[in-house]
Every structure is written in C-alpha cells, then in structure tokens.
Design a protein around this motif. Sequence first.
Motif, short mmCIF file in Angstrom:
data_model
loop_
_atom_site.label_atom_id
_atom_site.label_comp_id
_atom_site.label_asym_id
_atom_site.label_seq_id
_atom_site.Cartn_x
_atom_site.Cartn_y
_atom_site.Cartn_z
N ILE A 193 14.14 -24.22 17.55
CA ILE A 193 13.67 -25.00 18.48
C ILE A 193 12.31 -25.89 18.03
O ILE A 193 12.45 -27.15 17.91
CB ILE A 193 13.46 -24.80 19.91
N ARG A 194 11.52 -25.23 17.39
CA ARG A 194 10.42 -25.87 16.65
C ARG A 194 10.83 -26.71 15.49
O ARG A 194 9.94 -27.78 15.53
CB ARG A 194 9.37 -24.64 16.34
N VAL A 195 11.68 -26.28 14.92
CA VAL A 195 12.11 -27.07 13.64
C VAL A 195 12.66 -28.49 14.09
O VAL A 195 12.17 -29.42 13.73
CB VAL A 195 13.14 -26.19 12.67
N LEU A 196 13.52 -28.42 15.13
CA LEU A 196 14.05 -29.63 15.68
C LEU A 196 12.97 -30.52 16.31
O LEU A 196 12.91 -31.57 16.19
CB LEU A 196 15.34 -29.29 16.63
N LEU A 197 12.05 -29.89 17.18
CA LEU A 197 11.06 -30.68 17.50
C LEU A 197 9.97 -31.25 16.30
O LEU A 197 9.72 -32.45 16.74
CB LEU A 197 9.99 -29.72 18.39
N VAL A 198 9.68 -30.50 15.35
CA VAL A 198 8.86 -31.18 14.21
C VAL A 198 9.69 -32.01 13.50
O VAL A 198 9.02 -33.23 13.12
CB VAL A 198 8.17 -29.95 13.62
N LEU A 199 10.99 -32.15 13.42
CA LEU A 199 11.77 -33.12 12.74
C LEU A 199 11.70 -34.32 13.66
O LEU A 199 11.63 -35.47 12.92
CB LEU A 199 13.14 -32.56 12.58
N ASN A 200 11.74 -34.32 14.83
CA ASN A 200 11.76 -35.43 15.79
C ASN A 200 10.39 -36.33 15.57
O ASN A 200 10.40 -37.42 15.60
CB ASN A 200 12.05 -35.06 17.17
N GLU A 201 9.22 -35.35 15.61
CA GLU A 201 8.06 -35.83 15.32
C GLU A 201 7.75 -36.65 13.93
O GLU A 201 7.31 -37.94 13.71
CB GLU A 201 6.86 -34.74 15.52
N GLN A 202 8.46 -35.92 12.82
CA GLN A 202 8.37 -36.70 11.71
C GLN A 202 9.06 -37.94 11.54
O GLN A 202 8.98 -38.94 10.75
CB GLN A 202 9.07 -35.92 10.51
N THR A 391 5.04 -47.92 23.90
CA THR A 391 5.70 -48.06 22.69
C THR A 391 5.57 -46.66 21.94
O THR A 391 4.94 -45.80 22.32
CB THR A 391 4.90 -48.92 21.76
N VAL A 392 6.74 -46.80 21.36
CA VAL A 392 7.01 -45.18 20.61
C VAL A 392 5.82 -45.14 19.79
O VAL A 392 5.57 -43.89 19.51
CB VAL A 392 8.42 -45.31 19.67
N SER A 393 5.45 -46.00 18.99
CA SER A 393 3.97 -45.64 18.33
C SER A 393 2.95 -45.03 18.73
O SER A 393 2.06 -44.26 18.24
CB SER A 393 3.59 -47.03 17.48
N VAL A 394 2.67 -45.29 20.12
CA VAL A 394 1.69 -44.71 20.65
C VAL A 394 1.81 -43.29 20.83
O VAL A 394 1.03 -42.36 20.61
CB VAL A 394 1.30 -45.49 22.11
N VAL A 395 2.98 -43.13 21.41
CA VAL A 395 3.44 -41.58 21.41
C VAL A 395 3.61 -40.87 20.15
O VAL A 395 3.04 -39.79 20.22
CB VAL A 395 4.67 -41.55 22.38
N ALA A 396 3.82 -41.46 19.19
CA ALA A 396 4.03 -40.86 18.03
C ALA A 396 2.82 -40.57 17.05
O ALA A 396 2.74 -39.65 16.67
CB ALA A 396 4.78 -41.77 17.01
N GLN A 397 1.81 -41.33 17.44
CA GLN A 397 0.50 -41.07 16.81
C GLN A 397 -0.55 -40.05 17.55
O GLN A 397 -1.36 -39.40 16.72
CB GLN A 397 -0.09 -42.42 16.74
N VAL A 398 -0.39 -39.75 18.60
CA VAL A 398 -0.98 -38.72 19.48
C VAL A 398 -0.69 -37.32 18.75
O VAL A 398 0.32 -37.00 18.48
CB VAL A 398 -0.66 -38.30 20.59
#
Length: 515
Positions: A193-202, A391-398
């Motif tokens: 599960i953690r690998v899928l979560l970190v891939l989504n963040e990437q 925006t997605v950018s705001v969420v992605a950068q945290v």
Amino acid sequence: MADFEATGPVENEQQFWNVLNKTVSTPCANNEALDDALRSWLYLVATGRDKYLDTEDEIASCSQKLRESPIFCANEEYVRTQILYSLLQEDDLGPLHVIANFLLLDGRADEETFRRMVNEGCFGRLLDLIKSCGDHDRRLHRLLLELMYEMSRIERLRPEDLMQVDDGFVTYLFKLIEALSDDVDDPYHYPVIRVLLVLNEQYMVASTSAAADPMSPALPITNRVVKVLSIHGPSFRTFGENIILLLNRATETALQLLILKLLYLLFTTTATYEYFYTNDLRVLLDVIIRNLLDLPTEMNVLRHTYLRVLAPLLAHTQLSQPPHYKRDQVLSLLEILRGSGSVHFTPPEPTTLRLVERVAKTSWLADDEEQDEVPRNPLLGSLSKSQSASTVSVVAQVSEKPGVKTPSRKLELDSDAKDTPNHGEGGATVGKQGVKLGIRRMLPEVPKHRHGVPMVAPPTATSVHVNVDGHGQKKLPPKLPPPRRRTKLKLASGVGGDALAATDSVPAAGSTPAS
C-alpha cells in the motif's frame, strides 16, 4: 563482489557469529583487501540467512555490525559504492536480500544513501526485482517494497524512472492487496500500500512541476495509480478500505499526507467519485472529524490538507445523497474551526477560514437562505471562484519529514491530567480522557473577622509539662478506692457462720465489724 570467498566451515549459530565478528573487525590495508572482506561478509550472511537468521532484525544485526566496523568507518563512501553496484549487478536472491537490508538500514541512518540510489538508477532495478521475485522469495519481496518506498519518499524520482512504471506493475500491486484481504494485519500488507501511495505522490509532483517547467517533456506523465482505479476500481476496493484504516491508525504526519493526497485526487476525479463503499465513506468522515478536532493549533499544513479533502468528499461522493450522514457534527466542526465564541483565543488564520467557508458552501450543509444569514468574517472578504478552488499543485507540494509524529491535543490533555491533581479549574473533576465529569464543591473559607472584629486564634501549646518527683520518675495521681457495695447481711437460722461466709464480707457504711 559477485564472486564469493569461503570464510571457513560454519557448523552452528555461535560459530557463525564468531566468524562474522572476525570478518568485519579485520583491518584492511588496501582496496583489494577491503573487497575481499566485503565478499566474505556478504557470502557469510547470505549463506546463513536460511540457517541462523530467521527474522529481518537478525539480518539487520549483521548489517549493523558492518556499519559499526572499522572497515566501514574508515571507508564509508567506498563501501556504499560497492554495495550499491552489487544491487545493480547481483542476481542471486540470498545476496540480494543482504544487500537490500544493508541499504535500507544505511539509508534510514543517512538519507543521502537513498538520494544516491535514485541518481544511480536503482529505481528501475528495484522495479524489475519486485516483478520477478514475488513468487520465489516473499521475504526479499517485502524488503524490496520497503526499500522502494523509503527511497521514493526521500527523493523526487526522475521522469525516466516514472515512465518505467506501467499499468501492469500497478495492477500487479493492487492484485497483491486483494490476495491478502483476509488479514489486514498481515505485515506484507502495508509495504504494498505504501508503494502505491508514494507512487501517486511522485506522479502529482511530476505533473505540477511539468506545468511550471518549460523544459518538461511534451507528453505529460500519466498517473497510473488513479488510471487503474478509474478503470478497474470495483475490482480493487480492498485497497480503499485499507487506506482508510491506515489513516485511522497513522501517527506519522508524512504518511497521513500521502493518504490525503490520493484521497483528494479520487474525490476530484469523476471516474472515482464512487470508488469507496458508502459505509467506508462514513468511517472516513468520522476519522476526518476526529483528527481535525484533535490537531493542535500549530498544525496548519495538515489541517488545511484535511479541509481540502473534506470539501470534495462531502460534495462529490455518496455522502451528498440523503440521508446526510452527521450533518450536525460537520456544522459544529466548522463553527469550532471558525473560532466562533472563542474570544479568549487567537482567531484562525485566513487560509483556514477560507477552506472552512468552502466546506460550508456544500449544498446539503446549508441552503442559500441560511448562508445569507451567516455573518461573514472581515478577514475573508470576497473570494473569487479561482481563489477559492484548491489546485492539485497545492496539495502535491505539502510534505513533512519522514518519522515526524503528529501531536495530539488529547494526548496533551492526558499528560497534563497525570501531572496535576485529579480536579480542574473551579474544582471540576477530570476523568482519564481529560473530560470534565462534574463540579466538585470547594469548602468555604474560614472567616477572619466577626462583625468587623479580627478573630485571634487561641494559643496552641508548644510543650507539655509533666510532674516528676525527685528521682526523675513521673508522679501518678492517687488511686481512688473502689466504691463499696451497699448490701444487707442476711442471717438464715441454722446456717450461722456458713450463711455469713456466703454473704459479702465488706461491712456496710457506719457498721462495726463483728468480733
């Protein structure tokens, strides 16, 4: 390091540890001797993995012995380089297990190891190994997943690395979770599960960076995690159940942010609006309400991310359909976050208020007439649609540094309750959870004046005087004689002295003894 050199026969566990200690403690005069020592260490641990090292902690002990040895302390960069290149070249599962264990331990102690792995192209190598060894060595497979997770959340992956991830690999990971759905506490469950979560963040970071970078490739990188769930979501609902359970249990801030980032995308993508079951969404809403109420004031980044997820959760999912789940609790939460009625505390900062108002505009929370009656905070002013949209950018950068625990307001209350007596202000009794259970009545103060005249306390004796005689013995008061019994002598005829002896021998008052 592909060729191993035997270190001598090892016949039992004690001999194994003795030979290992000797191998890592032998000084190395040159690089050739250092290579021989590393080969010996790797061969010894790899061959002893299935005989004497039953757990991952025992293999980690072997890696730690190498990290603490003179070999490593005097040649850190050289040893890391040799082991890192061995990961890229080695094919045997036993040595790969030892190499991955060392890199994971060393990277957690020094993050520069993970960054170097990304720069050396280890992500693609891990990708191939995870695909190939899953059916052959489950211990190694889990370790490789953990190594990929730790490496990917420390350093941003290169675009060429992300492009190596295809739909087949992501689908393979989702199928692994479905196969393990019978036991959510399986230790093999969460690394996947953690690998899928970190891939989504990437993917999120790559997409936002590409929009701002004119040198980015013309074709955007597809988020394979969201794509697979958009197409085959009903087949992989176990993953959704588990990330909600993981968010409920998570105490690490970085892990909570990873989960919230994926939830934000799922609730803002039309194809995944109804990916979760309704009951799971209700559990998720309970978790978000609890965590928002529990966050301390200084945790603004995490609070904002929760609010950004809460708005589409209430507006786009099944929760928007009647009967509306916990509407009153959500409204109460928004009032608390607005700071309504809390005149003694600093008001929330503008971003929190703006996000709270966005949630409050959800159609089923309040109709237009009620919204017109709600007074607007002067700090907010008038917000345009573009200003109020996340925006997605705001969420992605945290982000947050791995390992940082989220502070809890409840835990702070519990610790304060342990350090203070079991009553709060005004005599309120405080229970184990820091909740006021009842009001304890305080005793009235002793008056210091009576009718305006100060009251003087009576003097207290500071010493006790005891009468003693000349010999230092305590004098005792005289002993009183016992009281006399008033009885009459009864003389029975024919009895004489026997009758007299049967009566009380003490004469009555005023009588004379018989002769």
